[in-house]
Design an enzyme around this catalytic site. Structure first.
Site, PDB file in Angstrom:
ATOM      1  CB  CYS A  77     -37.331  -0.013  57.170  1.00  0.00           C
ATOM      2  SG  CYS A  77     -37.401   1.259  55.895  1.00  0.00           S
ATOM      3  CB  CYS A 116     -37.479   4.095  49.595  1.00  0.00           C
ATOM      4  SG  CYS A 116     -37.512   2.309  49.473  1.00  0.00           S
ATOM      5  CB  CYS A 131     -37.799   3.817  58.362  1.00  0.00           C
ATOM      6  SG  CYS A 131     -36.742   4.866  59.338  1.00  0.00           S
TER       7      CYS A 131
HETATM    8  S1  SF4 Z   1     -35.869   2.844  52.772  1.00  0.00           S
HETATM    9 FE1  SF4 Z   1     -36.458   1.314  51.229  1.00  0.00          FE
HETATM   10  S2  SF4 Z   1     -34.576   0.224  50.585  1.00  0.00           S
HETATM   11 FE2  SF4 Z   1     -34.130   1.420  52.447  1.00  0.00          FE
HETATM   12  S3  SF4 Z   1     -34.347  -0.034  54.086  1.00  0.00           S
HETATM   13 FE3  SF4 Z   1     -36.351   0.986  53.894  1.00  0.00          FE
HETATM   14  S4  SF4 Z   1     -37.573  -0.178  52.412  1.00  0.00           S
HETATM   15 FE4  SF4 Z   1     -35.423  -0.903  52.307  1.00  0.00          FE
END
Ligand code: SF4
Length: 246
Positions: free
Chosen positions: A118, A209, A234
């Site tokens: 993220c 995700c 995130c």
């Molecule tokens: S939500 Fe999942 S795929 Fe998207 S940036 Fe975050 S970890 Fe990476």
């Protein structure tokens, strides 16, 4: 950061604490020249609709992480065409993502947690985007996560992305709205919505995700389900969640 900016934001926060989201949007556009809606491609489309109804020029941007659902990519274009505006995109730094993927593969978030991926795909491009803004507008709501979003304010100084010389104001016009209120608005105003919602998705993020939830499951249970509830931010909003507006 100047105390006058803190005072200005505190006054705005007090005045708009119980205001209708469309009034919050209008004031955000009036008070700041460089302000944009952060549009995730999910229920926060109501902000785009409300901004369009105001009849004044507005900006909105999305983060293309490179891992969104095909439905979301098509939907982002639907919104762009429906409202007739140039939806802006922020992309991750290619070298940064390349380095992560070459070192750890395409699904490192499953073993290492989602924060590293993220950071590269969402937080870094968002930071670059926000560096050109005085204020941003998000669809965050208190009911999205009692654990991590229960204190979201309608107006706050952005604790994650402000700097000493460049304070950034964050508007969360939907903070007090429930999911039911958002969907009442979408239906009443014929707002185009992401087709994933009709398949049980509530909170929509990257394809690997995000998953659909069952009736009565909380929407955040469909995000990073292999991690604990306390970790489910995130980095886009995490540092703002305990900010006091004075
Ligand atoms: S939500 Fe999942 S795929 Fe998207 S940036 Fe975050 S970890 Fe990476």
């Amino acid at each position: 950061m100047s105390s006058s900016r803190r005072t200005e934001v505190a006054q705005l926060a007090r005045r708009l604490a119980d205001a209708h989201p469309q009034q919050v949007l209008e004031e955000a556009f009036q008070h700041f020249e460089q302000v944009a809606i952060s549009f995730s491609g999910a229920e926060d489309v109501v902000l785009v609709d409300m901004a369009a109804q105001l009849g004044i020029p507005f900006r909105a941007f999305s983060l293309d992480t490179g891992r969104l659902h095909p439905e979301t990519y098509r939907y982002l274009d639907t919104v762009r065409e429906h409202y007739g505006f140039d939806l802006e995109f922020a992309f991750p730094d290619a070298a940064e993502v390349e380095s992560l993927v070459n070192a750890k593969g395409l699904s490192s978030f499953l073993a290492d947690g989602h924060k590293e991926c993220c950071q590269a795909r969402k937080v870094a491009p968002l930071k670059r985007k926000l560096a050109g803004l005085d204020a941003w507008i998000t669809g965050q709501r208190r009911d999205q996560s009692v654990g991590t979003r229960g204190e979201v304010a309608v107006v706050e100084l952005d604790a994650a992305f402000s700097t000493e010389t460049r304070p950034l104001v964050k508007f969360n016009p939907l903070a007090a709205w429930s999911s039911a209120a958002v969907w009442d608005y979408i239906r009443a105003n014929d707002v185009p919505y992401n087709p994933l919602h009709a398949r049980g998705f509530i909170s929509i993020g990257c394809e690997p995700c995000t998953r659909a939830v069952l009736p009565n499951q909380h929407e955040r249970e469909g995000r990073w389900w292999w991690e604990t509830a306390a970790d489910k931010e995130c980095g886009l909003h995490a540092a703002n969640l305990r900010v006091v507006n004075d």
